[in-house]
Design a protein around this motif. Sequence first.
Motif, PDB file in Angstrom:
ATOM      1  N   ALA A  41      11.903   6.206   5.425  1.00  0.00           N
ATOM      2  CA  ALA A  41      13.277   6.657   5.641  1.00  0.00           C
ATOM      3  C   ALA A  41      14.283   5.677   5.042  1.00  0.00           C
ATOM      4  CB  ALA A  41      13.539   6.834   7.131  1.00  0.00           C
ATOM      5  N   VAL A  42      14.045   4.379   5.235  1.00  0.00           N
ATOM      6  CA  VAL A  42      14.954   3.373   4.682  1.00  0.00           C
ATOM      7  C   VAL A  42      14.951   3.422   3.162  1.00  0.00           C
ATOM      8  CG1 VAL A  42      15.371   0.896   4.438  1.00  0.00           C
ATOM      9  CG2 VAL A  42      14.805   1.842   6.683  1.00  0.00           C
ATOM     10  N   LYS A  49      11.771   4.538  -4.946  1.00  0.00           N
ATOM     11  CA  LYS A  49      10.408   5.056  -4.989  1.00  0.00           C
ATOM     12  C   LYS A  49       9.508   3.930  -5.504  1.00  0.00           C
ATOM     13  CE  LYS A  49      11.618   9.908  -5.742  1.00  0.00           C
ATOM     14  NZ  LYS A  49      11.449  11.109  -6.617  1.00  0.00           N
ATOM     15  N   PRO A  50       8.819   3.239  -4.609  1.00  0.00           N
ATOM     16  CA  PRO A  50       8.037   2.069  -5.043  1.00  0.00           C
ATOM     17  C   PRO A  50       6.892   2.442  -5.969  1.00  0.00           C
ATOM     18  CG  PRO A  50       7.545   2.630  -2.761  1.00  0.00           C
ATOM     19  CD  PRO A  50       8.704   3.483  -3.160  1.00  0.00           C
ATOM     20  N   LEU A  67       0.772   5.459   4.480  1.00  0.00           N
ATOM     21  CA  LEU A  67       1.374   4.978   3.239  1.00  0.00           C
ATOM     22  C   LEU A  67       1.105   5.954   2.103  1.00  0.00           C
ATOM     23  CD1 LEU A  67       0.599   1.143   3.240  1.00  0.00           C
ATOM     24  CD2 LEU A  67       2.876   2.168   3.114  1.00  0.00           C
ATOM     25  N   ARG A  68      -0.131   6.426   2.015  1.00  0.00           N
ATOM     26  CA  ARG A  68      -0.489   7.338   0.936  1.00  0.00           C
ATOM     27  C   ARG A  68       0.274   8.652   1.058  1.00  0.00           C
ATOM     28  NH1 ARG A  68      -0.854   6.662  -3.394  1.00  0.00           N
ATOM     29  NH2 ARG A  68      -2.558   5.158  -3.319  1.00  0.00           N
ATOM     30  N   ALA A  69       0.432   9.157   2.291  1.00  0.00           N
ATOM     31  CA  ALA A  69       1.167  10.404   2.489  1.00  0.00           C
ATOM     32  C   ALA A  69       2.648  10.236   2.155  1.00  0.00           C
ATOM     33  CB  ALA A  69       1.000  10.878   3.924  1.00  0.00           C
ATOM     34  N   ALA A  70       3.225   9.103   2.523  1.00  0.00           N
ATOM     35  CA  ALA A  70       4.647   8.866   2.291  1.00  0.00           C
ATOM     36  C   ALA A  70       4.956   8.561   0.835  1.00  0.00           C
ATOM     37  CB  ALA A  70       5.136   7.720   3.174  1.00  0.00           C
TER      38      ALA A  70
END
Length: 233
Positions: A41-42, A49-50, A67-70
């Motif tokens: 969210a942050v 987008k890292p 992490l993978r889903a986000a």
Amino acid sequence: MLEAEFDQFASEYHRQHANSIRLSGETPDFFAKYKIDDVAAVLASAGVKPRRILDFGGGVGNSLSYLRAAFPESEIVLLDPSSQSLDIAEKRFPGQAHFQHFDGRTIPYDNGQFDLVFVACVFHHIPGGLHAGLLREISRVLTRGGHFFLFEHNPWNPLTLHAVRNCPFDENAVLIKAKNIRAEIADAGLSRSRIVYRIFFPRLLARLRSLERHLAKIPIGAQYYVHAVKSSI
């Protein structure tokens, strides 16, 4: 960060964690997911987008699926000093990350390799004398403008203290005050930071959790995070 100490608990981590937090009414997955939800969210609000993510001290991979889903397009490295934990994580989530062992002192990557470094309740296991060096390492491998999120247990919360005291793998844990770890993060070169307190209500009072965004500065949440951004200059 002795490898043998972490290996000792790797196979029993989930069960012992679940038992220690039973008073909260939640599962380990709840605590893993909310952290990634907060991070996502942050970053979304900042339009970030890292490209590459470091899950520092990622253990048996409890955060990895979230992490993978986000961040489905990101390259993820799960870094841990416990070979046994890494083996378990890779078997749980084959192909979802690069599973990297390290010596507990030097992150085995060149400068500026990661846009996001994520640390979930790791530093209370690390002797205080090693904090500065590891935080400098994290700062070193962050890109300019990269984001760092460090989540920790709040020593001011009585339920947190109860959970830690009743968790075998937290036997040698030393809980850290948010202002102290924030100061250490600043000393490592990440001075743009803020503290956010989280999880004020157990599952029994989950309907009140919508109020938590108004309580983020009150230091009684069960956990907290420090969010820092590396200077782009």
